[in-house]
Structures are given as C-alpha cells and as structure tokens.
Design an enzyme around this catalytic site. Structure first.
Site, PDB file in Angstrom:
ATOM      1  N   ARG A  23       9.537 -33.889   7.487  1.00  0.00           N
ATOM      2  CA  ARG A  23       8.631 -33.329   8.297  1.00  0.00           C
ATOM      3  C   ARG A  23       7.605 -32.352   7.613  1.00  0.00           C
ATOM      4  NH1 ARG A  23      12.984 -30.719  11.756  1.00  0.00           N
ATOM      5  NH2 ARG A  23      13.673 -30.089   9.914  1.00  0.00           N
ATOM      6  N   GLN A  48       0.993  -2.429   9.606  1.00  0.00           N
ATOM      7  CA  GLN A  48      -0.163  -3.679   9.901  1.00  0.00           C
ATOM      8  C   GLN A  48       0.255  -4.842   8.967  1.00  0.00           C
ATOM      9  OE1 GLN A  48      -3.930  -1.521   9.820  1.00  0.00           O
ATOM     10  NE2 GLN A  48      -4.552  -3.344   8.576  1.00  0.00           N
ATOM     11  N   ASN A  50      -1.735  -7.931   7.212  1.00  0.00           N
ATOM     12  CA  ASN A  50      -3.159  -8.200   6.663  1.00  0.00           C
ATOM     13  C   ASN A  50      -3.095  -9.810   6.215  1.00  0.00           C
ATOM     14  OD1 ASN A  50      -4.032  -5.855   7.025  1.00  0.00           O
ATOM     15  ND2 ASN A  50      -4.011  -5.210   5.083  1.00  0.00           N
ATOM     16  N   ARG A  60     -10.046 -10.003  -5.669  1.00  0.00           N
ATOM     17  CA  ARG A  60     -10.182  -8.653  -4.792  1.00  0.00           C
ATOM     18  C   ARG A  60      -9.165  -7.796  -5.516  1.00  0.00           C
ATOM     19  NH1 ARG A  60     -11.761 -10.417   0.737  1.00  0.00           N
ATOM     20  NH2 ARG A  60     -11.763 -12.525   0.679  1.00  0.00           N
ATOM     21  N   HIS A  63      -7.235  -2.374  -5.461  1.00  0.00           N
ATOM     22  CA  HIS A  63      -7.325  -1.557  -4.536  1.00  0.00           C
ATOM     23  C   HIS A  63      -6.327  -0.657  -4.382  1.00  0.00           C
ATOM     24  CE1 HIS A  63      -9.897  -4.818  -2.527  1.00  0.00           C
ATOM     25  NE2 HIS A  63     -10.597  -4.128  -3.205  1.00  0.00           N
ATOM     26  N   LYS A  73       3.258  -2.371   0.012  1.00  0.00           N
ATOM     27  CA  LYS A  73       2.991  -3.729   0.400  1.00  0.00           C
ATOM     28  C   LYS A  73       3.859  -4.815   0.059  1.00  0.00           C
ATOM     29  CE  LYS A  73      -2.063  -3.030  -0.340  1.00  0.00           C
ATOM     30  NZ  LYS A  73      -3.193  -3.479  -1.207  1.00  0.00           N
ATOM     31  N   TYR A 133      -0.106 -10.255   3.826  1.00  0.00           N
ATOM     32  CA  TYR A 133       0.936  -9.074   3.552  1.00  0.00           C
ATOM     33  C   TYR A 133       0.973  -8.145   4.575  1.00  0.00           C
ATOM     34  CZ  TYR A 133      -3.917  -7.788   1.673  1.00  0.00           C
ATOM     35  OH  TYR A 133      -5.144  -7.532   1.649  1.00  0.00           O
ATOM     36  N   GLU A 144      -9.096   4.427   1.390  1.00  0.00           N
ATOM     37  CA  GLU A 144      -8.855   3.484   0.765  1.00  0.00           C
ATOM     38  C   GLU A 144      -9.715   3.250  -0.572  1.00  0.00           C
ATOM     39  OE1 GLU A 144      -6.502   1.079   0.893  1.00  0.00           O
ATOM     40  OE2 GLU A 144      -5.880   2.182   2.549  1.00  0.00           O
ATOM     41  N   ARG A 169     -18.357  -3.268  -3.713  1.00  0.00           N
ATOM     42  CA  ARG A 169     -17.505  -1.896  -4.054  1.00  0.00           C
ATOM     43  C   ARG A 169     -16.721  -2.259  -5.134  1.00  0.00           C
ATOM     44  NH1 ARG A 169     -11.750  -1.695  -0.731  1.00  0.00           N
ATOM     45  NH2 ARG A 169     -10.974   0.167  -1.429  1.00  0.00           N
ATOM     46  N   ASP A 170     -16.008  -3.317  -5.346  1.00  0.00           N
ATOM     47  CA  ASP A 170     -15.154  -3.674  -6.329  1.00  0.00           C
ATOM     48  C   ASP A 170     -16.169  -3.633  -8.082  1.00  0.00           C
ATOM     49  OD1 ASP A 170     -13.102  -3.639  -4.977  1.00  0.00           O
ATOM     50  OD2 ASP A 170     -13.036  -5.699  -5.109  1.00  0.00           O
TER      51      ASP A 170
END
Length: 205
Positions: A23, A48, A50, A60, A63, A73, A133, A144, A169-170
């Site tokens: 399945r 939260q 994400n 990414r 951070h 996390k 996460y 951040e 930004r990065d």
C-alpha cells in the site's frame, strides 16, 4: 529508532524504522522514548511547525535566532532529498565553528535535533524537496539572523556541480568571524540554560 550524536555538541540524528508494504509505507519520524533516552529530557513544547518546498540547488541558511529567546528545532524531510546541516555558532561551546550534516530523504526519514543557539542550513538535492520541522518558539522577524553558507572558513558541503540558489538575505549574510566580531552570536551557556528550561535537560549537561 536509532540515535546518533553529531559533531556539534547537543545535536542529534535519529533514524526511525520504516514499514513498507504493497500500500505504501508507515514511519514515525519522532518517538518520545527514543528522544528522551538520547537527549536526557523530553522534546520542547512545540510553538510552531514550518514547511518549505525547494527546487534542486536551493540553499537555505545558515539561519539562527537571537538568544535569548533562542529556538530549538526538530527537522525531517518527508519528500525529496536534502543535506541538512547544523553549525555550532555558540560562543564558548566546545565545538564552536564545527558543523555536521545528515542526508535526509523520503526513504530513510532521518531526523535531526538542533539545540538552542546553533545555526541551521540545508541544500535541496532534488526538485520539490520538502523540509518539515517543529520549533520551540514562534517566528519573530527581528529575532531571525543569518550567516553566509558560503563562508570559506566553514567549508560547508555544498555540492559544486550545481550553482547554489540563495535568497538575497543569505547572499548578503555575514561570515561567522564577522558576526562574532560584532557580538551577534549566541552564548553557549545562555543557550544551555534556555534549553534546560525548554526540555528539562539535566543540570550536568
């Protein structure tokens, strides 16, 4: 579920057992008993969750969150394939400046625990790679921050056969040494204290 300590102090990798059949499959990426045994205390209260989707070559991070408040996390990849990277940016940590990486995919469903104060980056190795996460504090934009994932002093394992795709930004982010010089990095002892309050870590850690 198998647990493994990573090169960054306090960071953990978990490999759950996958149950495939005709399945599809069933897997539990987070298991409290295994987490407590490896970590010494329960997972943080989840503030939260994400979810991101990335095409191949997207990078990414790195951070991190101003500490305090700090953020822990718990991360896994439910679809696609990614190299997930933890970087120790906690000033005073015995593993400051070190990193470790875990290959995550939709076959083995490895997960990573990121303690408070460390940096997080990942490289998407396939199109439509999804990262999911749980985090210990809500997103607050001004808390951040980012470091350059291309910092040559860190030498993160970013595949050279693909041009890295970074956000503005990065791309403009400081190197680790620049951020340290400006006093922008988390303190190791402060990070540990926050983590103790979040997840009831033993005082001996």
């Amino acid at each position: 579920m198998q647990a493994r300590k990573l090169a960054v102090e306090g960071a953990l990798e978990f490999t759950p057992r996958v149950f495939p059949d005709d399945r599809g499959l069933f897997v539990s990426p987070y298991q409290e008993e295994a987490f407590i045994e490896a970590h010494g205390g329960p997972l943080f209260p989840v503030a939260q969750t994400n979810h991101s989707r990335s095409k191949r070559g997207v990078v990414r991070g790195i951070h991190y969150t101003v500490t305090p408040p700090g953020t822990a996390k718990y991360v896994y990849c439910p679809r696609g394939r990614a190299l997930d990277i933890v970087v120790d940016i906690r000033v005073g940590s015995p593993t400051f400046g070190k990193w470790d990486a875990v290959l995550m995919d939709q076959e083995n469903f490895r997960t990573m625990y990121f303690p408070v104060g460390v940096g997080h980056a990942f490289v998407a190795l396939e199109d439509d790679t999804v990262m999911s996460y749980m985090i210990s504090s809500p997103y607050v934009a001004e808390n951040e921050l980012a470091l350059s994932p291309l910092d040559p002093a860190l030498g993160l394992p970013i595949d050279t056969d693909v041009v890295p795709i970074l956000s503005e930004r990065d791309t403009a982010a400081l190197t680790l040494s620049e951020a340290e010089g400006q006093g922008m990095l988390p303190d190791y002892n402060a990070s540990l204290e926050i983590e103790r309050r979040l997840s009831v870590l033993p005082l001996s850690v």
